[in-house]
Design a protein around this motif. Structure first.
Motif, short mmCIF file in Angstrom:
data_model
loop_
_atom_site.label_atom_id
_atom_site.label_comp_id
_atom_site.label_asym_id
_atom_site.label_seq_id
_atom_site.Cartn_x
_atom_site.Cartn_y
_atom_site.Cartn_z
N HIS A 154 -73.46 -15.43 -52.91
CA HIS A 154 -73.75 -15.10 -51.40
C HIS A 154 -71.84 -14.40 -51.25
N MET A 155 -71.26 -14.84 -51.71
CA MET A 155 -69.43 -14.38 -50.98
C MET A 155 -69.31 -13.22 -51.29
N HIS A 156 -70.34 -12.90 -52.42
CA HIS A 156 -69.73 -11.77 -52.87
C HIS A 156 -70.84 -10.21 -52.63
N GLU A 157 -71.82 -10.63 -51.99
CA GLU A 157 -72.63 -9.70 -51.19
C GLU A 157 -72.63 -9.30 -50.05
N TYR A 158 -72.09 -10.77 -49.42
CA TYR A 158 -71.77 -10.65 -47.79
C TYR A 158 -71.02 -11.17 -47.26
N GLY A 159 -69.69 -11.41 -47.96
CA GLY A 159 -68.46 -11.47 -47.26
C GLY A 159 -68.03 -13.46 -46.93
N THR A 288 -73.01 -27.32 -48.95
CA THR A 288 -73.06 -26.73 -48.25
C THR A 288 -73.88 -24.87 -47.80
N ILE A 289 -73.74 -24.33 -49.17
CA ILE A 289 -74.23 -22.91 -49.18
C ILE A 289 -76.26 -23.20 -49.29
N GLY A 290 -75.92 -23.93 -49.55
CA GLY A 290 -77.40 -24.56 -49.54
C GLY A 290 -77.66 -24.32 -48.25
N GLU A 291 -77.28 -24.96 -47.09
CA GLU A 291 -77.14 -24.86 -45.34
C GLU A 291 -77.45 -23.72 -45.64
N ILE A 292 -76.84 -22.86 -45.43
CA ILE A 292 -76.56 -21.26 -45.08
C ILE A 292 -77.43 -20.57 -45.50
N PHE A 300 -83.80 -17.92 -38.73
CA PHE A 300 -82.40 -18.16 -37.83
C PHE A 300 -81.50 -17.58 -37.90
N PHE A 301 -80.91 -16.98 -38.75
CA PHE A 301 -80.09 -15.61 -38.34
C PHE A 301 -80.60 -14.87 -39.78
N LYS A 302 -79.62 -13.47 -39.50
CA LYS A 302 -79.80 -12.39 -40.46
C LYS A 302 -79.53 -12.80 -41.20
N GLY A 307 -73.49 -17.42 -42.91
CA GLY A 307 -71.73 -18.43 -43.22
C GLY A 307 -70.82 -18.48 -41.75
N LYS A 308 -71.35 -17.03 -40.80
CA LYS A 308 -70.35 -16.44 -39.81
C LYS A 308 -70.98 -17.41 -38.87
N ALA A 309 -72.69 -17.14 -38.28
CA ALA A 309 -72.78 -18.44 -37.84
C ALA A 309 -72.11 -19.80 -37.33
N SER A 310 -72.63 -20.28 -39.04
CA SER A 310 -71.88 -21.78 -38.94
C SER A 310 -70.61 -21.79 -37.82
#
Ligand SMILES: CC(C)(COP(=O)(O)OP(=O)(O)OC[C@H]1O[C@@H](n2cnc3c(N)ncnc32)[C@H](O)[C@@H]1OP(=O)(O)O)[C@@H](O)C(=O)NCCC(=O)NCCS
Length: 386
Positions: A154-159, A288-292, A300-302, A307-310
């Motif tokens: 997720h970090m790699h794909e979306y920063g 925490t990544i599970g909630e993202i 709820f988010f795109k 992560g940004k929304a959190s």
């Protein structure tokens, strides 16, 4: 199919219950739920109990019979349901189906786990059985390790950053500090999360749900019957479940949980609502990544923006969509078989307007999301105030 409602709920405090056994926990939660529903135990005609690993954790199998016996429910059928960390959510679904189908009018659904009697390494190995034993656990991949792989992708794909994941933990500890049933009621900071001990890079201790003892119980009835018992029945407007590959390496993508997306889509259709209609949600934040992943896959988010929304605080109690008002698995604790039922208990309190200290204003529609393993099972329920 008949309409189904929750008419009573109860739970133990989640945490370390050194002085009490598995059966004590389930009896406490069960008695509270029966009292809350205002009925007699002999009005219940079936039970479903989520329990992931009682045999390995406490040496007790056959827990359906144990609970029927200890709760004084004999001779009604009580069935154990196992779907790893989604055992509770799937037990709720079995109870829902039993009532909706007309097989039973009033049923009890519960979840219970006693995890603290063994050391962390042994518990970790037992929990590893929720993944692919031959291709993951045998080769040393524990659950923090598997979710770390998802986090890295997720970090790699979306920063997504470690601070964004830390923000999830900070928010859930803040919510947990308002919940007397939560294992952790202490507030933490992003700095504390970042400096906590590394478990599986990039996940640190404060990114992980803890090892927890606890039980939660709900009583379900047809909506017609429900109105006779409860002035505030909560309708189960949707129940949906989906499956995916047990091993992470066989998934199409590591940056999403496909089973969550499928179960959510079915649940939204069944309830006739959209993600924007949900007022409050309990989601599966075992890490925490599970909630993202969840807040994205539930719509709820795109994708990529969870992560940004959190970090921006959009998932706080007073935010755009309050997530995990109980403190989630992270702060309220994660007695694996009980978590899915605890989510229903918390959301029942929210929809009744009784979540003291953490109430979401005017909550009318709520969503519960429970995951088994790294996403091989996902179950989504939508609840509505009647
Ligand atoms: C993260 C983890 C490895 C920590 O275990 P541990 O190193 O044995 O931790 P300990 O039990 O020794 O606790 C040490 C301290 O950290 C705290 N702590 C433990 N786990 C914690 C967590 N997840 N979050 C916050 N604090 C935690 C304890 O309360 C204790 O605090 P204290 O010293 O003030 O009493 C363990 O909680 C774990 O494996 N979690 C994941 C469980 C899991 O995989 N669940 C299934 C998900 S699919």
């Amino acid at each position: 199919m008949r309409k189904v409602a929750i008419i009573g709920v109860g739970m133990t405090k989640f945490g370390e219950h050194w002085e009490r056994g598995y059966r004590d926990l389930v009896i406490e939660a069960g008695v509270k739920a029966i009292e809350d529903a205002g009925l007699q135990g002999n009005e219940i005609s079936a039970g479903y109990v989520g329990s992931m690993a009682s045999g390995s954790l406490i040496g007790q199998e056959h827990v359906g019979a144990l609970i029927a016996d200890q709760m004084g429910l004999n001779p009604i059928p009580v069935t154990r349901v196992e779907a790893a960390c989604a055992s509770g959510g799937v037990a709720l679904r079995q109870g829902y189906l039993a009532v909706a189908s007309g097989a039973h009018d009033i049923v009890v659904v519960g979840g219970v786990e006693k995890m603290n009697d063994l050391d962390t390494n042994t518990v970790s190995e037992i929990l590893g059985g929720a993944g692919d034993e031959e291709w993951e656990l045998f080769l040393g991949a524990t659950f923090p390790g598997l979710y770390a792989l998802m986090a890295k992708r997720h970090m790699h794909e979306y920063g997504t950053t470690e601070e964004m994941m830390a923000a999830v933990a900070v928010k859930n500890h803040e919510h947990g500090s308002r919940n007397p049933y939560a294992q952790f009621q202490n507030k933490i900071t992003i700095d504390m999360v970042m400096k906590s001990k590394m478990v599986a890079d990039p996940l640190k201790v404060f990114d992980c749900s803890p090892i927890t003892d606890g039980a939660a119980v709900a009583i379900l009835a047809t909506l017609d019957v429900a109105k006779k018992y409860s002035s505030q029945p909560i309708e189960i407007a949707a129940s949906a479940q989906a499956s995916d590959t047990i091993a992470l390496h066989s998934r199409e993508k590591l940056s999403e949980v496909k089973a969550t997306k499928i179960a959510a889509q079915k649940a939204y259709e069944m309830a006739g609502v959209k993600p924007k209609d949900i007022d409050v949600a309990e989601v599966h934040d075992c890490f925490t990544i599970g909630e993202i992943l969840a807040i994205e896959d539930l719509g709820f988010f795109k994708k990529g923006e969870g992560g940004k929304a959190s970090l921006e605080g959009k998932t706080y109690l007073n935010g755009e969509i309050p997530i995990n008002t109980s403190g989630g698995l992270k702060a309220a604790g994660h007695p694996v078989g009980a978590t899915g039922i605890k989510q229903a208990v918390e959301l029942t309190w929210q929809l009744r307007g009784k979540a003291e200290g953490r109430q979401v204003d005017d909550a009318e529609i709520a969503l519960a999301h429970n995951v088994g393993g790294s996403g091989a099972t996902a179950v989504v329920h939508i609840f509505k105030k009647v």
